[in-house]
Write a protein that holds these residues in place. Structure first.
Motif, PDB file in Angstrom:
ATOM      1  N   ILE A   1     -40.956  19.032 -14.315  1.00  0.00           N
ATOM      2  CA  ILE A   1     -39.802  19.719 -13.727  1.00  0.00           C
ATOM      3  C   ILE A   1     -38.852  18.703 -13.100  1.00  0.00           C
ATOM      4  O   ILE A   1     -37.621  18.804 -13.248  1.00  0.00           O
ATOM      5  CB  ILE A   1     -40.252  20.746 -12.664  1.00  0.00           C
ATOM      6  N   ARG A   2     -39.394  17.713 -12.438  1.00  0.00           N
ATOM      7  CA  ARG A   2     -38.562  16.665 -11.833  1.00  0.00           C
ATOM      8  C   ARG A   2     -37.771  15.929 -12.913  1.00  0.00           C
ATOM      9  O   ARG A   2     -36.554  15.688 -12.740  1.00  0.00           O
ATOM     10  CB  ARG A   2     -39.447  15.676 -11.078  1.00  0.00           C
ATOM     11  N   GLU A   3     -38.418  15.611 -14.039  1.00  0.00           N
ATOM     12  CA  GLU A   3     -37.718  14.883 -15.099  1.00  0.00           C
ATOM     13  C   GLU A   3     -36.663  15.749 -15.781  1.00  0.00           C
ATOM     14  O   GLU A   3     -35.586  15.259 -16.133  1.00  0.00           O
ATOM     15  CB  GLU A   3     -38.708  14.358 -16.135  1.00  0.00           C
TER      16      GLU A   3
ATOM     17  N   LYS B   1     -30.769  22.732 -16.789  1.00  0.00           N
ATOM     18  CA  LYS B   1     -30.800  23.818 -15.821  1.00  0.00           C
ATOM     19  C   LYS B   1     -32.199  24.427 -15.842  1.00  0.00           C
ATOM     20  O   LYS B   1     -32.748  24.680 -16.922  1.00  0.00           O
ATOM     21  CB  LYS B   1     -29.770  24.883 -16.172  1.00  0.00           C
ATOM     22  N   VAL B   2     -32.770  24.656 -14.669  1.00  0.00           N
ATOM     23  CA  VAL B   2     -34.111  25.240 -14.601  1.00  0.00           C
ATOM     24  C   VAL B   2     -34.121  26.409 -13.623  1.00  0.00           C
ATOM     25  O   VAL B   2     -33.479  26.375 -12.579  1.00  0.00           O
ATOM     26  CB  VAL B   2     -35.184  24.197 -14.201  1.00  0.00           C
TER      27      VAL B   2
ATOM     28  N   PHE C   1     -36.221  22.085  -6.741  1.00  0.00           N
ATOM     29  CA  PHE C   1     -35.763  21.818  -8.105  1.00  0.00           C
ATOM     30  C   PHE C   1     -34.944  22.926  -8.762  1.00  0.00           C
ATOM     31  O   PHE C   1     -34.091  22.649  -9.604  1.00  0.00           O
ATOM     32  CB  PHE C   1     -36.964  21.519  -9.012  1.00  0.00           C
ATOM     33  N   PHE C   2     -35.165  24.165  -8.425  1.00  0.00           N
ATOM     34  CA  PHE C   2     -34.674  25.259  -9.267  1.00  0.00           C
ATOM     35  C   PHE C   2     -33.264  25.718  -8.920  1.00  0.00           C
ATOM     36  O   PHE C   2     -32.906  25.898  -7.761  1.00  0.00           O
ATOM     37  CB  PHE C   2     -35.661  26.420  -9.231  1.00  0.00           C
ATOM     38  N   ASP C   3     -32.478  25.927  -9.979  1.00  0.00           N
ATOM     39  CA  ASP C   3     -31.088  26.361  -9.832  1.00  0.00           C
ATOM     40  C   ASP C   3     -30.994  27.844  -9.523  1.00  0.00           C
ATOM     41  O   ASP C   3     -30.031  28.298  -8.911  1.00  0.00           O
ATOM     42  CB  ASP C   3     -30.311  26.063 -11.121  1.00  0.00           C
TER      43      ASP C   3
END
Length: 214
Positions: free
Chosen positions: A93-95, A102-103, A126-128
């Protein structure tokens, strides 16, 4: 020509964080309270995936809300003790974020529980977009949660993969018109997921990095 993948939507439980033991324990705690000695560990597998309201309404419509509260009390109390990370998820997820994908998350959990799970999995930054049960009228497999996530994130279904560990995730993705990916570490197993025809099957979350670049 197919659109390039720009967006990845994820289920939470059993996909990004290992909540299997927590969920099983919470179901058994609740079911043994209302139906003593009638349910085994394997019996509760079928309850994993649908919303709690759907599951408990199917057992006892009149006491469904009461049973949900009983479940959530146990679940919240034991959350941090039983929830674990899946190997490769945090790094992937970081990469993906570093590569400017977009995540988002699309889950049948309530927002408060989702936030706690993300913190436990070190994934909270991390999440949009995060679409929870609080945000929709119709949970997965209805396309509404995915369609809402795509609207909020500004992406089309054609450029999106929905990733999950349950039939509800795969079917919701298909109903919304996205690509779909099942995870081989699903509690119900690879064979269970493959019967719903996901476009991809992930052995490790890192497999996504190759898929989105292909």
């Amino acid at each position: 020509m197919e659109k390039k993948i720009t967006t990845l939507l994820f289920d939470l439980d059993g996909t990004l964080i290992n909540t299997n033991e927590l969920i099983i324990a919470s179901f058994l705690h609740t079911l043994n309270h209302y139906y003593p000695n009638q349910y085994t560990r394997e019996d509760v597998y079928e309850f994993i995936g649908p919303s709690l309201l759907e599951t408990f309404s199917g057992l006892d419509l009149e006491r469904a809300e009461e049973m949900i509260e009983h479940y959530r009390e146990h679940n919240h109390l034991h959350h941090d003790l039983l929830v674990e990370e899946y190997e490769g998820v945090y790094e992937t997820i970081r990469e993906l974020k570093e590569r400017n994908y977009k995540v988002g998350i699309v889950t049948t959990k309530m927002r408060k529980a989702v936030q706690r799970g993300l913190l436990k999995g070190r994934l909270d930054s991390f999440f949009d977009v995060v679409v929870t049960l609080d945000d929709v009228k119709n949970p997965k497999p209805d396309p509404e949660p995915i369609e809402l996530a795509l609207k909020l994130i500004g992406s089309s279904a054609e450029e999106t993969i929905m990733v999950g560990d349950n039939s509800h995730d795969i079917l919701a993705g298909k109903n919304a018109g996205t690509k779909t990916a099942g995870v081989a570490w699903a509690l119900k197993g690879r064979d269970y997921l493959e019967q719903y025809g996901p476009d991809y099957m992930l052995e490790n979350m890192r497999d996504l990095l190759k898929i989105v670049e292909s």
